[in-house]
Design an enzyme around this catalytic site. Structure first.
Site, PDB file in Angstrom:
ATOM      1  N   ASP A 288      21.041  97.156  49.022  1.00  0.00           N
ATOM      2  CA  ASP A 288      21.772  97.157  47.752  1.00  0.00           C
ATOM      3  C   ASP A 288      21.285  95.994  46.920  1.00  0.00           C
ATOM      4  O   ASP A 288      20.740  95.039  47.443  1.00  0.00           O
ATOM      5  CB  ASP A 288      23.258  96.922  48.028  1.00  0.00           C
TER       6      ASP A 288
ATOM      7  N   ASP B 177      28.407  99.031  51.026  1.00  0.00           N
ATOM      8  CA  ASP B 177      29.759  98.481  51.028  1.00  0.00           C
ATOM      9  C   ASP B 177      30.833  99.523  50.729  1.00  0.00           C
ATOM     10  O   ASP B 177      31.927  99.435  51.242  1.00  0.00           O
ATOM     11  CB  ASP B 177      29.865  97.291  50.062  1.00  0.00           C
TER      12      ASP B 177
END
Lengths: 1030, 280
Positions: free
Chosen positions: A375, A723
């Site tokens: 990410d 996440d």
């Protein structure tokens, strides 16, 4: 936080996998009917209808009694853990896994022969009973140990998730109470404020500037505003419902709990994800491969010698007993436990470096990782806006963007800066939460939006106590920022008691501010803002923009500041400012400066990325951001290196259309999520193959799954960070899913194999290093352990073939495998890397095995044989010095073991009773045992390195090895002299000199291995290197 | 993760065949002929070296040993007892006194055993002073003491070629294990006791089951080549009511403080137990 606890209990349950289709279908359409079906019509109901439906009152809340009643009916507000494997099943699995089956077979044979011998009335029958019991005990104890290890690592995770128990502010019995969130029931009235996690599914009845971050549910990180209005038919779309596990970013809200626990939306997604297939980790595959190899060797040698002994006219029963001995000698009983301990040691070490490993085996998976899909936000970047550049006095200044800034070093002497800093300080609504005075500024929690937070912290760093400054410059009026006027304005009294003027400060988007300014401050003096200066400003602005190109995607991050001192005569002290009628000037202001803000890369990331590169790991960035932003960040952290170009870059440089560019020339690629959507699997494969540096921008979490699958098609071991809840399919699909410890949702943590406690990309790289090290060290451990198996096996083979008295007993073997050898083999896990392990390519899953042919051959056929020779020399010495010369020993087995012969003659004419012979035989066992132990010390030392000289590695650098050596010798001494009188153990006190018979062989082993390593280093790629390097 | 697909049988067979012999690369079991040659040569040299090393160390070790007495004798500090004849399986005598076939094996064994005690065989042996340890540690050549077989009386085989088996008075010879340098103290003698009284009457030859000290110490096979260990014959006069029943008898060495006759683990240390079942 209950979810976390449940997550932990499922760590060792089969990792849910392969549910891809079902789950991603859900995730792909978090808005689809399935989930909304269960939702009530609560979003449509009015407040009073809701009160009626849930039997509650908005002013008083539920009564405690009623709440307890509902709690009893609905259960606690927590997600039920995914159905975990029953403990007993887990335990039994440990009992039959690995080598246990072989040992059970050994035990069964022992008991069978006990039964037969008992029936025949043989005196020694009970020996077999005991042996069987010992074998069973070994299996059970190692099983309990493995089970305990598992349970322990489960507990680490459990304790981690319990660190943050969630509280909720509830109205009950007309009183506000803080309750643990799992006590919430349907109908409770809860209050939420910015920063809180939503404790259940809530229908909002009162809101004030409330925004929620639904990213844990939908993956969209853009905060969404929430109100009491029914805005959409779909409960998932309407604004008056806030979902469990999402976060309230700002504002406050009050609502009625409408769903708790598993009936919440997240609960429904989570229950979908549970109870599905399992995927083996690379190390599990390696260990299985190793178990097969050793078991194969054990069974084939066992069967071979069974046939040999039968055809040598041994009794079937004797042959079976030999078979047991061969199995026991061949199976490294302690090894699997050792591997577990080594892995958990590494896991602990990694936890210290912020990698919390849920599944022990994932420790090594990280080491074999060849692609990391990371990410951007929070992992590569700091996930906070920070002032990066300033422009005032017609000059650009750079600010420090590191994580732990305590000062700013740019030139602050200009009076313009004084003015600018004042505006930055005053025209800001963000505030520190109280009670954080002792925390570093950067770590303090701020109430306010991201860019105001950045400005607050920035000014706090430079000016100190901002709140005090604000207090001294009392605010008299304020117009907050809104999207229509795109500026923020406030009017203050000044802190100069002689200056009775009001100060009007304003900040906003550059173009909006500029059109309200007529002058510009240069070196503290106001100068007219003519077109020339405006031009200069525009270019400067562009330059600033160019330095922070990611700003373009998000123009908000460029803030302009201007001020105006309101003349005292027009605005006396008593003047009443009215923000609605705007009874004050908002134009002809004085432009002071410009600040740009970015979410800066973490300072450790560029280094970590370059480490990955030299380690042969491809780093792919996957982000929802705009491609330009994504590319800029990728360039700044080195994911796209300075020299490489994308197809578009080449086209621009050569001034040709994109289609004409030779795609192979472009090393980098930035792929848009929209393009990805159109792509076939083959096209994606091509991109993944052809480009070394790839950035995926504007991607949705479910596209992450597609990318992971693509990478795995290339045969890569893929690590993925994530996440949000929607990341969980990708996290599960990945060979190693890495969830963010801070920003990560429980669902992500649940799905992941590893939790990154500091959300930092660099920690992954440290983890990779540890993973690679443990792979190397496990190789060493296994090589060490396998070696002595030959020294344990040879006695049996020679006993069968040459009919000499038994050189070593089965129980003695177990004392080596589970006694002296355990600590040394764990000690190898502490060995430092031989060379820079981050400079070699990731291991190839198919080729670079944990236990390869070279390792087995070198351990078994070379060092193992040397050990056997050394041990046999000791054995023969003991017998010869007691009167049985080697020549006498050959072929004596039947008479030697006969209970009826009690006048067995030795080489000197003396006669021995059976028991005297047996006692001598035990002395032989002890001598053989001691010799193996002594030579294992040498084996331990040589296993410290595979290529480098021991002297280069340093004999004393790894202190644990010495602990191992001393423990090894200590245990041997205790067994020999301490327990030498316990007959059942078959040890006898041994003459001291026999400890040294094998020493020359130990030295030989060391010298030989040094020669081996020397030749490997001297002649890389040679025949020797190919055959001798393991 | 890519799912491991099971390879079809035919393919895996082909792979195996390829592994056993690969015609393209000329590889046999994964190695070319040259590679096999090299690896075999390597192991030939390696194991050759190890064998030489083993032989050499063993040779060195054997050089340190005396050919006369073993370096250590601590594992046999006290002698065990043994009997002759010794039934094959356990120490149980089963015979029918009227069936010569049933005890012929015992008789033959005894005859063979006593062969070495024949006078002709003992011609070099000297007559020693009874009741004294015959210490010849200074002598280069160790002499053996005569053991006159006639001391065994009815069990000598001279008077009764069947050693009493046909008469229901079977003989069993008890001997003590040879241990180099063992010098019994006191007056060692063998005493046998039946488990149950009244079934059997026991006679000893020599009288009282004495073992004369003059036969000790023993100097080992190479120095004391003609050594004969003293024997004690035990004649079991089985009473008529003792037939058809197993008689358990335990013999012990007594009268010598340094000869142990009781050890929990070693059932033959200074003692021996056997059973006799005689039928008519």
């Amino acid at each position: 936080m209950k979810v976390g606890c449940h997550a932990s209990s499922s760590i060792h349950a089969p990792r849910p996998r392969q549910f891809g289709d079902k789950m991603s279908a859900v995730c792909c359409c978090a808005h689809c009917d399935f989930l909304s079906l269960g939702m009530q019509d609560d979003h449509r109901l009015s407040t009073s209808e809701l009160e009626k439906k849930y039997g509650t009152s908005i002013d008083k809340g539920l009564s405690s009694a009623r709440a307890a009643e509902i709690l009893a009916r609905d259960g606690p507000n927590a997600l039920t853990p995914p159905k975990a494997t029953p403990e007993i099943v887990k335990f039994l699995k440990q009992m039959i896994g690995g080598f246990s089956i072989l040992l059970w077979i050994g035990a069964a044979f022992s008991w069978i022969s006990f039964g037969i011998q008992l029936a025949q009335g043989v005196d020694s029958a009970f020996d077999n009973l005991y042996l069987g019991v010992v074998l069973a005990l070994v299996v059970i104890l190692t099983g309990i140990f493995a089970y305990y290890q598992e349970a322990k690592s489960t507990n680490i995770m459990a304790s981690f998730s319990k660190m943050i128990p969630q509280q909720a502010l509830v109205l009950r019995d007309a009183e506000k109470k803080e309750l643990p969130a799992d006590q919430l029931v349907v109908g409770d009235i809860v209050e939420i404020k910015g920063g809180d996690r939503i404790p259940a599914d809530i229908r909002l009845i009162f809101t004030q500037g409330c925004k929620v971050d639904n990213s844990s549910l939908t993956g969209e990180s853009e905060p969404q505003s929430r109100s009491c209005d029914f805005t959409h038919e779909n409960p998932l779309e309407t604004r008056n419902i806030a979902f469990y596990s999402t976060t309230c970013v700002e504002g406050t809200a009050t609502g009625i709990v409408i769903n708790t626990g598993d009936r919440t939306i997240i609960g429904r997604i989570a229950s979908l994800a549970s109870g599905v297939g399992n995927e083996k980790t690379p190390i599990a595959i390696e260990i299985e491969h190793f178990v097969y190899l050793v078991a194969g060797v054990a069974i084939s040698i066992g069967v071979l010698f069974f046939i040999i002994s039968v055809s040598m006219r041994y009794k079937i029963l004797d042959s079976i007993i030999f078979l047991i001995g061969i199995i026991v000698a061949n199976v490294p009983e302690g090894l699997l436990a050792t591997v577990t301990v080594s892995l958990s040691l590494t896991a602990k070490r990694m936890a210290k470096k912020n990698c919390l490993v849920k599944n022990l085996e994932a420790v090594e998976t990280l080491g074999s990782t060849s692609i990391i899909c990371s990410d951007k936000t929070g992992t590569l970047t700091q996930n906070r806006m920070t002032v990066a550049h300033l422009w005032f006095d017609n000059q650009i200044y750079s600010a420090d963007t590191s994580e732990d800034q305590t000062t700013q070093s740019f030139d602050q002497s200009s009076p313009s800066w004084a003015a600018l800093s004042k505006i930055v300080t005053l025209c800001n609504r963000a505030e520190f939460r109280p009670g954080q005075e002792n925390l570093p500024i950067m770590k303090r929690v701020v109430v306010g939006d991201a860019s105001e937070t950045a400005l607050l912290k920035f000014s706090e760093v430079i000016l100190g106590d901002v709140m005090n400054i604000r207090a001294q410059n009392k605010k008299v009026a304020e117009i907050p920022f809104n999207s229509t006027n795109k500026f923020q304005l406030s009017i203050h009294e000044t802190d100069d008691p002689h200056d009775k003027r009001f100060l009007l400060v304003m900040k906003g988007a550059p173009e909006r501010i500029l059109e309200r300014c007529s002058t510009i401050m240069i070196n503290g003096k106001e100068e007219p803002l003519d077109s020339e200066k405006a031009e200069a400003f525009q270019t400067r602005g562009k330059m600033l923009n160019a330095r922070a190109p990611w700003g373009r995607a998000n123009p908000d991050v460029l803030s302009s500041f201007c001020h105006l001192y309101l003349p005292e005569n027009e605005f006396p002290e008593t003047f009443q400012f009215d923000t609605d009628s705007m009874n004050f000037p908002t134009s002809n202001l004085c432009f002071v400066g410009l600040l740009s803000m970015i979410d800066p890369p973490r300072s450790t990331v560029p280094d970590a990325v370059s480490k990955c590169r030299s380690a042969g790991i491809k780093v792919i960035m996957v982000t929802g951001d705009h491609p330009i932003t994504a590319k800029a960040i990728a360039k700044s952290v080195g994911i796209i290196s300075a020299t490489s170009e994308t197809v578009e870059d080449i086209a621009k440089r050569l001034n040709i259309p994109v289609e004409q560019v030779n795609r192979r020339e472009a090393t980098a690629a930035v792929v848009n999520g929209m393009e990805l959507k159109e792509m076939s699997a083959e096209q994606l494969d091509e991109i993944l193959r052809e480009h070394a540096e790839i950035v995926f921008a504007r991607t949705s979490p479910q596209q992450k799954l597609i990318i992971v699958e693509g990478c795995q098609r290339q045969g890569a071991v893929v690590a993925v960070t994530g996440d949000g809840v929607n990341d969980s399919p990708a996290l599960k699909k990945a060979d190693i899913g890495i969830a963010m410890g801070i920003a990560g949702s429980d669902a992500a943590k649940n799905a992941a194999d590893m939790v990154l406690l500091d959300d930092n990309f660099a920690s992954i790289v440290t983890g990779v290093e540890e993973g690679r090290l443990i792979f190397d060290n496990l190789k060493k451990t296994i090589a060490y352990t396998l070696t002595k198996n030959i020294a344990e096996l040879c006695p049996f083979l020679i006993y069968i073939i040459a009919s000499i008295p038994m050189p070593i007993g089965t129980i003695t073997i177990l004392f080596i495998d589970l006694g002296t050898d355990i600590i040394p083999s764990v000690a190898l896990a502490y060995e430092k890397a031989e060379s820079d392990i981050m400079n070699r390519r990731p291991r190839n899953k198919r080729r670079d095995r944990l236990v390869n042919e070279q390792l087995a051959v070198y351990s078994y056929l070379q060092i193992g044989i040397m050990q056997s020779v050394g041990a046999f020399v000791t054995y023969f010495t003991v017998y010869a010095e007691q009167g049985f010369l080697p020549s006498t020993l050959l072929g004596v087995r039947v008479d030697w073991e006969s209970n009826a012969i009690n006048d067995f003659e030795d080489s000197y004419g003396q006669q021995w009773t059976k028991y005297q012979r047996t006692y001598l035989q035990w002395t032989g066992y002890t001598a053989f045992f001691v010799s193996i132990t002594i030579q294992q010390v040498a084996d331990l030392i040589i296993r410290k390195t595979r290529r480098n000289s021991i002297f280069r590695q340093g004999l004393f650098r790894n202190k644990v090895i010495w602990v191992g050596i001393f423990s090894q010798i200590g245990i041997a001494l205790i067994l020999t002299y301490g327990l030498g009188h316990v007959t059942a153990l078959n040890f006898t006190p041994l003459r001291f000199q026999y400890w040294f018979v094998a020493v020359p062989f130990a030295i030989l082993i060391w010298v030989y291995d040094e020669i081996r390593k020397l030749l490997i280093r001297r002649y890389p790629g040679s025949w020797w290197d190919k055959n001798m390097y393991y | 993760m890519t799912k491991e697909t099971k390879k079809p049988f035919r393919q895996s067979m082909a792979e195996w065949r390829q592994f056993i012999y690969n015609p393209n690369s000329g590889e046999f079991l994964g190695r070319t002929a040259k590679s096999w040659g090299l690896i075999l040569l390597f192991y030939l040299v390696f194991y050759g070296f190890l064998a030489a090393l083993f032989t050499f160390t063993m040779w060195v070790m054997l050089q340190t040993l005396s050919s006369d007495i073993p370096k250590y004798r601590d594992r046999i500090s006290s002698p065990g007892l043994m009997i002759s004849p010794k039934p094959d399986t356990a120490l149980e005598f089963y015979f029918n006194k009227s069936d010569s076939q049933s005890y012929s094996e015992y008789v033959t064994t005894l005859q063979n055993f006593l062969e070495s005690y024949n006078d002709s065989k003992q011609s070099q042996n000297i007559v020693c002073t009874p009741g004294q340890i015959f210490d010849q540690s200074d002598a280069a050549v160790k002499k053996a003491c005569q053991f006159n077989i006639s001391q065994l009386g009815q069990c000598s085989g001279k008077e009764d070629a069947n050693f009493g088996y046909s008469k229901g008075t079977p003989c069993v010879l008890v001997k003590m294990n040879r241990i180099i340098g063992l010098k019994p103290e006191g007056e060692p003698r063998i005493e046998c006791t039946p488990k149950e009284e009244g079934m059997v009457n026991i006679n000893y030859f020599p009288p009282n089951g004495m073992m004369d000290l003059m036969y000790f110490p023993y100097y080992g096979k190479s120095l004391h080549a003609h050594y004969l260990q003293p024997l004690v014959a035990v004649q079991l006069a089985i009473s008529p009511n003792g037939t058809k029943e197993e008689i358990a008898i335990e013999c012990k060495i007594l009268g010598s403080p340094n000869l142990k006759n009781q050890d929990d683990r070693d059932k033959f240390l200074g003692r021996i137990a056997f059973k006799v079942l005689m039928s008519e």
